[in-house]
Scaffold this motif. Structure first.
Motif, PDB file in Angstrom:
ATOM      1  N   VAL A   1      -0.208  -2.533  13.139  1.00 45.25           N
ATOM      2  CA  VAL A   1       1.166  -2.904  12.752  1.00 45.25           C
ATOM      3  C   VAL A   1       1.137  -4.127  11.840  1.00 45.25           C
ATOM      4  O   VAL A   1       1.844  -4.189  10.824  1.00 45.25           O
ATOM      5  CB  VAL A   1       2.024  -3.173  14.001  1.00 45.25           C
ATOM      6  CG1 VAL A   1       3.356  -3.816  13.606  1.00 45.25           C
ATOM      7  CG2 VAL A   1       2.289  -1.873  14.755  1.00 45.25           C
ATOM      8  N   LYS A   2       0.307  -5.101  12.182  1.00 42.92           N
ATOM      9  CA  LYS A   2       0.190  -6.299  11.338  1.00 42.92           C
ATOM     10  C   LYS A   2      -0.398  -5.947   9.971  1.00 42.92           C
ATOM     11  O   LYS A   2       0.091  -6.413   8.929  1.00 42.92           O
ATOM     12  CB  LYS A   2      -0.685  -7.339  12.029  1.00 42.92           C
ATOM     13  CG  LYS A   2      -0.794  -8.652  11.248  1.00 42.92           C
ATOM     14  CD  LYS A   2      -1.665  -9.652  11.982  1.00 42.92           C
ATOM     15  CE  LYS A   2      -1.700 -10.985  11.224  1.00 42.92           C
ATOM     16  NZ  LYS A   2      -2.155 -10.834   9.838  1.00 42.92           N
ATOM     17  N   LYS A   3      -1.446  -5.120   9.963  1.00 38.42           N
ATOM     18  CA  LYS A   3      -2.059  -4.733   8.696  1.00 38.42           C
ATOM     19  C   LYS A   3      -1.078  -3.954   7.827  1.00 38.42           C
ATOM     20  O   LYS A   3      -1.054  -4.117   6.600  1.00 38.42           O
ATOM     21  CB  LYS A   3      -3.313  -3.889   8.949  1.00 38.42           C
ATOM     22  CG  LYS A   3      -4.510  -4.696   9.432  1.00 38.42           C
ATOM     23  CD  LYS A   3      -5.745  -3.819   9.538  1.00 38.42           C
ATOM     24  CE  LYS A   3      -6.965  -4.630   9.923  1.00 38.42           C
ATOM     25  NZ  LYS A   3      -8.182  -3.776  10.013  1.00 38.42           N
ATOM     26  N   HIS A   4      -0.266  -3.095   8.463  1.00 45.17           N
ATOM     27  CA  HIS A   4       0.713  -2.324   7.711  1.00 45.17           C
ATOM     28  C   HIS A   4       1.750  -3.237   7.077  1.00 45.17           C
ATOM     29  O   HIS A   4       2.152  -3.056   5.919  1.00 45.17           O
ATOM     30  CB  HIS A   4       1.392  -1.306   8.629  1.00 45.17           C
ATOM     31  CG  HIS A   4       2.281  -0.349   7.912  1.00 45.17           C
ATOM     32  ND1 HIS A   4       3.448   0.150   8.448  1.00 45.17           N
ATOM     33  CD2 HIS A   4       2.183   0.200   6.670  1.00 45.17           C
ATOM     34  CE1 HIS A   4       4.015   0.969   7.579  1.00 45.17           C
ATOM     35  NE2 HIS A   4       3.267   1.016   6.495  1.00 45.17           N
ATOM     36  N   ALA A   5       2.203  -4.254   7.847  1.00 42.17           N
ATOM     37  CA  ALA A   5       3.174  -5.216   7.311  1.00 42.17           C
ATOM     38  C   ALA A   5       2.581  -5.980   6.138  1.00 42.17           C
ATOM     39  O   ALA A   5       3.243  -6.170   5.101  1.00 42.17           O
ATOM     40  CB  ALA A   5       3.617  -6.173   8.408  1.00 42.17           C
ATOM     41  N   ASP A   6       1.333  -6.401   6.287  1.00 38.14           N
ATOM     42  CA  ASP A   6       0.663  -7.109   5.185  1.00 38.14           C
ATOM     43  C   ASP A   6       0.531  -6.199   3.964  1.00 38.14           C
ATOM     44  O   ASP A   6       0.713  -6.641   2.821  1.00 38.14           O
ATOM     45  CB  ASP A   6      -0.723  -7.587   5.625  1.00 38.14           C
ATOM     46  CG  ASP A   6      -0.648  -8.675   6.691  1.00 38.14           C
ATOM     47  OD1 ASP A   6       0.435  -9.271   6.841  1.00 38.14           O
ATOM     48  OD2 ASP A   6      -1.661  -8.887   7.382  1.00 38.14           O
ATOM     49  N   GLN A   7       0.196  -4.929   4.211  1.00 34.08           N
ATOM     50  CA  GLN A   7       0.059  -3.975   3.109  1.00 34.08           C
ATOM     51  C   GLN A   7       1.378  -3.804   2.369  1.00 34.08           C
ATOM     52  O   GLN A   7       1.414  -3.773   1.129  1.00 34.08           O
ATOM     53  CB  GLN A   7      -0.427  -2.631   3.658  1.00 34.08           C
ATOM     54  CG  GLN A   7      -0.691  -1.576   2.581  1.00 34.08           C
ATOM     55  CD  GLN A   7      -0.987  -0.213   3.190  1.00 34.08           C
ATOM     56  OE1 GLN A   7      -0.166   0.343   3.922  1.00 34.08           O
ATOM     57  NE2 GLN A   7      -2.170   0.327   2.891  1.00 34.08           N
TER      58      GLN A   7
END
Length: 358
Positions: A294-300
């Motif tokens: 979820v964090k990586k998706h937000a950063d992406q």
């Protein structure tokens, strides 16, 4: 993730040289002459010496046959760590130590040979607790007792097929624990081939269910091995095959989510991990993986938004346009406006008078 940098590439897994031949038998003590050692792989890590000659090259066993050998394994200090009076395995399937699997292909029927192997073709860096330490070389004394064609898979009973597939699967688990993922994949593939083979024997519903269970376990473990080697496409296929049989298989859902995440497909991975978490809400591993994604998706998404803003040429916040009232020319004096209107009306009147005169 495990560091894969020390694993040998596929071509170094090891296979006997095509020109490998046993030394010619002559008089004297064969064990005492170092020149009679055969360098099996050509790199000095696996050597074979004939102690008692066999029945000739034509009696050598073939890959795929079931062979029976007498085995005695010792450490460099002479400590005996294994003795088998009649060990049976399928030649070429990596069911046993690689050193044994590779060298038995070069034995003649009735031959007794001495095999000296480095750890990489035995128990490797892991060793075997409690008797074989890590990175231990072994000396194997082997006698080839028998070789026969492997049983026809089509004629195996359900119980026999289950037992055989499970032996291959367990061998794959051994290689996986040794971090030898290439050989693990090989063993799982063999097990799946056994499970999927056609049969001329009727199986009971319980046997069918047990075969399916073995198949699912092999596919899940296969996906784990493929994921370790970054074979994402193959791992995704293995996960999907599991989910075709068991849509709620948590391991397959979790690994499929990980595969997609490794490929940067966070949007597709997150719902799959959520489905796995719904089936097992207390699973901390799934919780941690989902939070990370979820964090990586937000950063992406933030990166993509910034990229699109730059591509479209949007001005930065510092150069935001002023309000319209500051930009539009409404500060023209009213007397100018009335003057311009009067001139326009005067021109219209003059045009009417001239037209009337004419």
């Amino acid at each position: 993730e495990d560091d894969l940098s020390e694993l040998p590439p596929l071509e170094d897994v090891g296979r006997p040289r095509e020109d490998a031949q046993p030394p010619e038998q002559g008089g004297g003590d064969a064990a005492g002459d170092p020149q009679e050692w055969l360098d099996v792989l050509g790199n000095g890590s696996l050597k074979k010496k004939t102690l008692v000659p066999g029945r000739g090259v034509d009696s050598r066993p073939q890959k795929g046959q079931d062979v029976t050998v007498r085995l005695k394994a010792t450490l460099e200090d002479g400590t005996v760590v294994e003795e088998e009076p009649a060990l049976t395995f399928t030649l070429g399937d990596c069911d046993v130590l690689q050193a044994l699997d590779l060298c038995v292909q070069l034995l003649e029927m009735g031959e007794t040979a001495l095999i000296v192997s480095e750890a990489k073709y035995c128990y490797g860096a892991q060793g075997r607790s409690p008797d074989i330490p890590p990175n231990a070389s072994l000396t194997l004394e082997v006698e080839l007792l028998a070789a026969r064609d492997a049983p026809d898979l089509e004629l195996l009973t359900g119980k026999e097929k289950i037992q055989l597939a499970n032996r291959k699967r367990e061998r794959g688990n051994f290689f996986y624990q040794q971090a030898d993922y290439v050989l693990a994949i090989n063993s799982y593939d063999i097990a799946l081939r056994i499970v999927g083979s056609s049969s001329k024997v009727d199986f009971s519903p319980d046997e069918e269910a047990e075969l399916l269970d073995v198949k699912v376990k092999c596919l899940n473990n296969l996906a784990a091995s493929q994921l370790k080697l970054d074979h994402f496409k193959a791992a995704l296929k293995s996960c999907n095959l599991v989910l075709e049989h068991q849509p709620g298989n948590i391991k397959a859902l979790f690994r499929k989510g990980k595969v997609l995440a490794q490929q940067g497909e966070y949007r597709e991975a997150i719902p799959i991990l959520k489905a796995a978490l719904k089936l097992e809400p207390s699973n901390k591993t799934i919780h941690a993986e989902l939070s990370k994604l979820v964090k990586k998706h937000a950063d992406q998404r933030n990166v993509e938004t910034e990229m699109y803003r730059k591509m479209l040429g949007n001005p930065s916040a510092a150069s935001t346009p002023r309000k319209c009232k500051d930009k539009l020319p409404w500060s023209i004096p009213w007397k100018w406006l009335f003057g311009a209107t009067a001139i326009a009306l005067g021109g219209v009147a003059l045009s009417v008078v001239i037209a009337a005169r004419n």
